[in-house]
Enzyme design. Structure first.
Site, PDB file in Angstrom:
ATOM      1  N   GLY A   1      22.079  28.661  21.070  1.00  6.67           N
ATOM      2  CA  GLY A   1      21.130  27.667  21.582  1.00  6.67           C
ATOM      3  C   GLY A   1      21.663  27.027  22.853  1.00  6.67           C
ATOM      4  O   GLY A   1      22.865  26.771  22.976  1.00  6.67           O
TER       5      GLY A   1
ATOM      6  N   LEU B   1      19.879  20.731  24.986  1.00  9.15           N
ATOM      7  CA  LEU B   1      20.824  19.676  25.349  1.00  9.15           C
ATOM      8  C   LEU B   1      22.107  19.789  24.549  1.00  9.15           C
ATOM      9  O   LEU B   1      23.205  19.684  25.086  1.00  9.15           O
ATOM     10  CB  LEU B   1      20.187  18.303  25.132  1.00  9.15           C
ATOM     11  CG  LEU B   1      19.081  17.948  26.121  1.00  9.15           C
ATOM     12  CD1 LEU B   1      18.521  16.574  25.810  1.00  9.15           C
ATOM     13  CD2 LEU B   1      19.593  17.974  27.555  1.00  9.15           C
ATOM     14  N   ALA B   2      21.981  20.017  23.233  1.00  6.75           N
ATOM     15  CA  ALA B   2      23.179  20.056  22.399  1.00  6.75           C
ATOM     16  C   ALA B   2      24.018  21.297  22.677  1.00  6.75           C
ATOM     17  O   ALA B   2      25.247  21.219  22.727  1.00  6.75           O
ATOM     18  CB  ALA B   2      22.782  20.003  20.923  1.00  6.75           C
TER      19      ALA B   2
ATOM     20  N   HIS C   1       3.486  13.193  15.379  1.00  8.10           N
ATOM     21  CA  HIS C   1       3.207  12.338  16.524  1.00  8.10           C
ATOM     22  C   HIS C   1       1.698  12.116  16.622  1.00  8.10           C
ATOM     23  O   HIS C   1       0.943  13.073  16.609  1.00  8.10           O
ATOM     24  CB  HIS C   1       3.731  13.040  17.780  1.00  8.10           C
ATOM     25  CG  HIS C   1       4.023  12.102  18.888  1.00  8.10           C
ATOM     26  ND1 HIS C   1       3.023  11.465  19.567  1.00  8.10           N
ATOM     27  CD2 HIS C   1       5.184  11.689  19.428  1.00  8.10           C
ATOM     28  CE1 HIS C   1       3.584  10.701  20.494  1.00  8.10           C
ATOM     29  NE2 HIS C   1       4.888  10.813  20.428  1.00  8.10           N
TER      30      HIS C   1
ATOM     31  N   ARG D   1       4.252   5.470  14.437  1.00  6.33           N
ATOM     32  CA  ARG D   1       3.708   6.820  14.527  1.00  6.33           C
ATOM     33  C   ARG D   1       3.139   7.332  13.214  1.00  6.33           C
ATOM     34  O   ARG D   1       2.042   7.877  13.172  1.00  6.33           O
ATOM     35  CB  ARG D   1       4.816   7.793  14.965  1.00  6.33           C
ATOM     36  CG  ARG D   1       5.227   7.615  16.391  1.00  6.33           C
ATOM     37  CD  ARG D   1       6.357   8.550  16.747  1.00  6.33           C
ATOM     38  NE  ARG D   1       6.715   8.363  18.160  1.00  6.33           N
ATOM     39  CZ  ARG D   1       7.651   9.048  18.799  1.00  6.33           C
ATOM     40  NH1 ARG D   1       8.347   9.966  18.164  1.00  6.33           N
ATOM     41  NH2 ARG D   1       7.899   8.830  20.066  1.00  6.33           N
TER      42      ARG D   1
ATOM     43  N   ARG E   1      12.726   9.369  13.419  1.00  4.49           N
ATOM     44  CA  ARG E   1      13.512   9.240  14.639  1.00  4.49           C
ATOM     45  C   ARG E   1      12.847   8.270  15.602  1.00  4.49           C
ATOM     46  O   ARG E   1      11.636   8.311  15.781  1.00  4.49           O
ATOM     47  CB  ARG E   1      13.662  10.598  15.316  1.00  4.49           C
ATOM     48  CG  ARG E   1      14.450  10.564  16.599  1.00  4.49           C
ATOM     49  CD  ARG E   1      14.573  11.929  17.216  1.00  4.49           C
ATOM     50  NE  ARG E   1      13.293  12.514  17.576  1.00  4.49           N
ATOM     51  CZ  ARG E   1      12.591  12.173  18.657  1.00  4.49           C
ATOM     52  NH1 ARG E   1      13.031  11.238  19.479  1.00  4.49           N
ATOM     53  NH2 ARG E   1      11.437  12.759  18.912  1.00  4.49           N
TER      54      ARG E   1
ATOM     55  N   LEU F   1      17.147  12.959  22.727  1.00  5.16           N
ATOM     56  CA  LEU F   1      17.938  13.390  23.878  1.00  5.16           C
ATOM     57  C   LEU F   1      19.345  12.819  23.760  1.00  5.16           C
ATOM     58  O   LEU F   1      20.335  13.485  24.036  1.00  5.16           O
ATOM     59  CB  LEU F   1      17.277  12.920  25.174  1.00  5.16           C
ATOM     60  CG  LEU F   1      15.837  13.391  25.389  1.00  5.16           C
ATOM     61  CD1 LEU F   1      15.328  12.943  26.750  1.00  5.16           C
ATOM     62  CD2 LEU F   1      15.756  14.902  25.287  1.00  5.16           C
TER      63      LEU F   1
END
Lengths: 227, 675, 247
Positions: B73, B76-77, B299, B364, B473, B479
């Site tokens: 992957g 970002l991580a 969402h 949400r 979350r 991020l």
């Protein structure tokens, strides 16, 4: 790329192209201005032609300035054509499988016609030099050692005027895109306004130079300029 | 720092006494031993990370280049970890299924990234960010991990700015912040609506720099299809080169999964088309526990489905709810009308009606559930898809009256443009239509404080792990977590494991390697030789419908049991009747999807079992059986203050449930209320 | 509505490709262009024919994975990515010609899928700021003028889709490169490597076989993120500067 050198890049080739192009712009601007002397009549025009040979004397020998100018232009021409040919070859190699369908959206006709237009101008240039500089060809069969008369004889021939007008159209197109392109390549168009100005300058130079050059043949053919 | 009362959880007296019910999931799982994180140091919460960093052993720089790290992957991580470990001198191999690492789905994150910089001097601190995150996660996350996340958040901003991430700035040239997701401090750093893109490009560039330096080798268009476990340790992966079809063995000293979330189990989600669970699921089958798989974030403000051709859903920023009013017609007969012709008295502004104090700004999950309810009642709007209109109006007409069209343009122009482009409707003239969509999964592979899974040598970062967001979350925290894990946490914790390396070299002929490879080859052969009648996509779509219907916004015991049955039947049919054309030795997108859908089916079943087991409502998980009289989510801290870590026990065997009790020493558990 | 699709089919990089014609009925104007191709593929699978391979991932216009030449225009008739193009931009009975990006630096892998790894290698050649994790100074220690930050952001929105190359008659990647050069060059953090960055990236660009720029502007017209031509001027300027500095 560890051994990368700026001087070996395609952009350097383009810089050379832009720099040589600017010399040509300067030259055609002066040349066009000189041609307009034809409106002042036979003597003034020939005097101007003679003056070009004695320019810079006594610092320079007879025709010294002319030869410096010719040498510079020849070098510029070689550079300009070499760079163009190299980039053209690259561009062809960059897309060997063509599109079945491709539309052009933003590019001007002049920009897409730079290479063929350039080639047209090159061919014209050879003829032009043969006719007026080296070979002195009078298509009307008249005298060849009187610049003014050679000019009038030439453009009184309708098809010669047509060839010259076509060439001036090609030159105008080339200048239109070339001026802007040179500015962009030199990195002078780094914002919207500079970009707009460079494009306008391209138009102005194209119209002034190609228009200015065209005036003389048109006026000869129209009988405004006569022997 | 720790000015909060130290309260260990013993059940909250304010709760209703637990209803007398049996174990909903009895018969669907086997109870297992409790599990515990053994890596987080004891002591005050704000000193734990410092202690761990010091206690984690170091690896001699000369040894690092002898250590091979596989990272799956490049979001970002993954990209941040590849860059950082490459810089440290390890030998990194990075894998992604996209054609470039820069395309990982982190790129689509819009809103921003939280960091406790307190540049606004509005009372923010690491402790407050920690507090907000735990509370936002409805007290279902591990406090040590969350505290660390809050702590390193500030380093992320420094790092990204130095890399050239063009964050929004004020006139003085300093960084701008905004408040996001209902928190009362301004701690969100942003780059217009494209923060994820800018952060990912920063990490991508840092990683490409290491590719040039020779420390990172990148494998694009490669998909991990199996984990290699030798003597109980993760030692490599089997990957398929998606261009040539070659099945490759890659061996290493340690494997890191940064493979993202599994929202695509719902078929329709805001995830990318290729986002999948395969890497994580293959690891799960090899012994990595899957934690809280049912925690899904839905969402509320997405663009609705237009027809059965729909392939994905597009998110619009939640900020739209600041000025838009949500409504549906009171009468079913009005649902087909032009909304502008429905008079005020025939409109039901249901959020304002049910939640008078928060109105359209309820969290949400509440907004999402309410939208589903009105549509299920038959009062939804927009095109009818499979017999139901799934959409509610988000109306800006009063905001346009109040602020003027210019005012709205200034605030939301890009969102309005996006809406117009996708729907072909002008939201300045007719109300927008919105509907909830699956967006993020909080669940993932279980990891300890070191981000190590239950398989030694297998580390899991980013959305692929479970640890930081609990049951829900907060906005702008995904991020933060991805980059915290990759830049600042994993590089420290992984060295403690690698200090024992380099491990004994293994050969490709090792039985465990051969077995893993054969398993992959057999699967590929099976898919290509089944010659059934249904396309992979049709199975995926059906699985998605089941998940959305029964394991979506509201889950019930009956529904979940039904879903499990449906999934089992579907899975059976899939293996016998799927139609995959083409060959194994070329780019074959149907084959790629077949493997992913096969794993989604197994995951879907486990998600339902997990949801069935958790007879409480918390965060993104709402059980119909666990609500207050007013329909509010009701947690049962006395019974469910634990992480459900599921162990794979074999095909056809029941999963084993291991519970990790959640202990809070630095924060007190509270029930939320939005009335 | 009904459309006629003429699609480039090529089994793999080594084989020769050709255009194939497909009729597709029942297309809804609400479909995205790629959803229309999904429907075509479902049809093809049902008929036992190999589905058309094309790239896409996020399908919300940001990852840059999708990219098709549609009726002679990169990403089709609207200024957006292929995934954000909708069938309402077409009419019933339209004939739609679909080709892959054509560039020798982007070889075709299969059908409409091309290999754009050349872009990664251009970035590897200098498209970054060298700062190891953990060595960054406090973020507020270097203020950045707001206008510079905005310009850097605007050009950093490049998604690396390759439409600029696809649209350029010379097959040049100058817009892609210029965007990165301008993004990093606008920021104080990007200054120390400004010369080496441009020299490295341009050398890699040339080595990949992309053509030279002739400043004609097809790239910027095709760019879904509307990266302006200024960035190429900036690229050229920076290369000059590197030349002057003897790089």
């Amino acid at each position: 790329m560890r051994d990368a050198r700026a001087s070996r890049s395609t952009i350097t080739l383009k810089l050379l192209m832009a720099a040589s192009g600017l010399l040509f712009i300067l030259f055609v601007l002066l040349h066009m201005y000189g041609n307009l002397k034809a409106f002042s009549g036979h003597d003034a025009y020939n005097e101007y032609a003679e003056h070009l040979r004695t320019l810079g004397e006594p610092m320079l020998p007879f025709e010294g300035f002319l030869w410096i100018q010719r040498t510079t232009l020849v070098v510029a021409l070689v550079v300009h054509v070499y760079a163009a040919a190299t980039l053209w070859r690259r561009a062809r190699g960059a897309r060997t499988q063509r599109y079945v369908m491709k539309k052009n959206l933003a590019s001007s006709f002049s920009s897409r016609w730079m290479r063929w237009g350039g080639l047209t101008i090159l061919l014209f240039l050879i003829w032009h030099l043969v006719q007026f500089s080296f070979g002195k060809v009078n298509v009307a069969g008249g005298e060849t050692n009187d610049p003014y008369n050679l000019l009038v004889d030439t453009f009184e021939t309708w098809w010669m005027t047509l060839i010259y007008l076509a060439a001036m159209f090609a030159l105008g197109m080339h200048l239109h895109h070339g001026t802007w392109s040179a500015a962009q390549t030199l990195g002078l168009t780094n914002n919207v306004r500079a970009r707009r100005n460079a494009k306008s300058l391209g138009w102005i130079l194209a119209v002034v130079i190609a228009g200015g050059f065209s005036l003389v043949p048109i006026c000869v053919l129209a009988g405004v300029i006569t022997k | 720092m720790t000015d909060m009362p130290d309260t260990t959880l013993t059940g909250d007296p304010s709760h209703d006494a637990p209803a007398d019910h049996g174990d909903d999931a009895a018969g669907y799982y086997t109870p297992g031993d409790p599990i515990r994180d053994t890596k987080a140091p004891e002591g005050p919460i704000d000193e734990r990370w410092q202690t761990r960093k010091f206690e984690a052993r170091l690896v001699n720089p000369a040894n690092r280049r002898k250590l091979d790290i596989i990272i799956v992957g490049t979001g970002l991580a993954g990209a941040s970890a590849a860059a950082t470990l490459g810089e440290a001198g390890y030998n990194v191999k990075s894998f992604c299924y996209q054609d470039s690492p820069r395309r990982a789905h982190s790129i689509a994150a819009q809103g921003g990234i939280n960091a406790a910089k307190n540049y606004k001097e509005d009372g923010d601190s690491a402790h407050r960010l920690f507090y907000d995150t735990v509370k936002g996660g409805d007290y279902r996350s591990r406090e040590s991990n969350v505290y660390r996340l809050a702590e390193v958040s500030t380093n992320i901003i420094d790092q990204c700015v130095a890399q050239g991430v063009p964050f929004a700035r004020e006139y003085g040239g300093l960084l701008d912040n905004r408040s996001f997701g209902g928190v009362q401090v301004s701690r969100t750093f942003y780059a217009r609506g494209q923060t994820g893109q800018q952060l990912l490009i920063g990490a991508y560039q840092a990683m490409e720099r290491q590719v040039a330096a020779g420390t990172v080798e990148q494998f694009t268009r490669h998909e991990m299809l199996e984990l290699i476990v030798v003597d109980g340790k993760a030692r490599g992966i089997i990957a398929r080169d998606m261009v040539t079809g070659e099945i490759q063995t890659h061996l290493a000293d340690v494997v890191v999964l940064a493979s993202g979330g599994y929202g695509n189990v719902f078929f329709l989600s805001t995830n990318a088309m290729g986002s999948n669970v395969t890497a994580a699921w293959r690891a799960h089958r090899k012994g990595a526990y899957m934690a809280n798989p049912c925690y899904t974030q839905i969402h509320p403000t997405c663009i609705p489905v237009t027809g059965s051709h729909q392939s994905k859903l597009t998110l619009m920023s939640e900020s739209l709810r600041n000025d838009g009013r949500i409504w549906v017609p009171k009468k079913k007969s009005d649902c087909e009308k032009d909304p502008r012709e429905i008079p005020e008295e025939d409109r039901d502004y249901y959020l304002e009606r049910i939640y008078p104090s928060f109105g359209n700004l309820v969290p949400r999950d509440i907004a999402s559930r309410a939208a589903k309810n009105v549509c299920d009642e038959g009062r939804g709007v927009g095109p009818e898809v499979d017999g139901v209109r799934r959409g509610v109006y988000l109306d800006f007409s009063s905001a346009i009256e109040r602020l003027g069209r210019d005012g709205i343009e200034e605030k939301y122009d890009n969102l309005f443009d996006m809406y117009a482009r996708i729907t072909g409707e002008n939201p300045y003239e007719t109300p927008m239509r919105i509907y909830p969509a699956v967006h993020y999964v909080m669940g993932g592979l279980w990891v300890d404080y070191d981000l190590q899974s239950t398989i030694p040598g297998l580390f899991v970062t980013g959305e692929a792990n479970f640890s930081d967001h609990g049951a829900n979350r907060l906005g702008a925290s995904a991020l933060m977590q991805g980059l915290a894990d990759g830049y600042f946490v994993l590089p420290h914790t992984i060295r403690d494991y690698l200090a024992d390396g380099p491990f004994e070299k293994i050969q490709e002929s090792h039985p465990a390697v051969v077995e893993a490879r054969q398993a992959v080859e057999e699967r590929v052969t099976h898919f290509l030789s089944t010659n059934g009648t249904r396309s992979v996509d049709s199975y995926h779509r059906e699985l998605g419908n089941i998940m959305w219907e029964y394991c979506g916004m509201e889950r019930t015991e009956d529904g979940l049991k039904k879903a499990i049955d449906l999934i089992r039947t579907l899975k059976d049919d899939f293996w016998r009747n799927v139609k995959v054309l083409g060959t194994a030795d070329s780019l074959n997108q149907s084959l790629e999807k077949a493997g992913r859908v096969a794993d989604f089916m197994e995951l879907g079943e486990l998600m339902c079992i997990d949801a069935l087991n958790r007879r409480e409502s918390c965060g993104g998980h709402f059980r119909g059986e666990s609500q207050t009289e007013d329909g509010e989510a009701l947690r049962h801290d006395d019974q469910f203050a634990y992480v459900a870590a599921w162990e794979f026990a074999g095909d056809g065997e029941l999963p084993v449930l291991h519970k990790e009790d959640l202990v809070y020493t630095a924060i007190e558990m509270k029930q939320r209320s939005y009335k | 509505m009904k459309v006629t699709l003429k699609i480039w089919r090529q089994p793999d990089a080594a084989s020769k490709g050709a255009m194939h014609t497909y009729e597709l009925d029942g297309v809804s104007s609400d479909m995205s262009f790629l959803e229309m191709l999904d429907v075509l593929n479902e049809d093809l699978i049902a008929k036992g024919e190999d589905p058309v391979a094309f790239d896409s991932d996020c399908r919300e216009g940001i990852c840059g994975m999708c990219g098709l030449m549609i009726n002679g225009q990169a990403h089709g008739p609207e200024v957006t990515t292929t995934c954000q193009l909708h069938m309402r931009s077409f009419k019933d009975g339209d004939e739609i010609v679909i080709e892959p990006w054509r560039s020798d630096a982007f070889p075709v892998i299969k059908d409409l899928v091309v290999d754009r790894s050349a872009f990664d290698r251009i970035i590897q050649a200098g498209g970054y700021i060298s700062v190891n994790t953990g060595s960054a100074p406090e973020a507020h220690s270097v203020p950045v003028p707001r206008d510079d930050a905005i310009r850097a952001f605007n050009v950093a929105t490049c998604i690396g889709c390759g439409a600029c190359v696809a649209a350029c008659p010379n097959g040049s990647a100058s817009l892609f490169m210029g965007a990165k050069i301008t993004h990093l060059g606008e920021l104080p953090q990007g200054q120390p490597e400004r010369d080496t960055r441009v020299v490295g990236m341009v050398a890699q660009h040339d080595a990949e076989g992309f053509g030279g720029c002739t400043n004609i502007g097809e790239c910027t017209a095709a760019c879904p993120k509307e990266i302006p031509l200024d960035v190429i001027s900036r690229l050229n300027w920076d290369l000059h500067a590197a030349l002057r500095h003897g790089r």
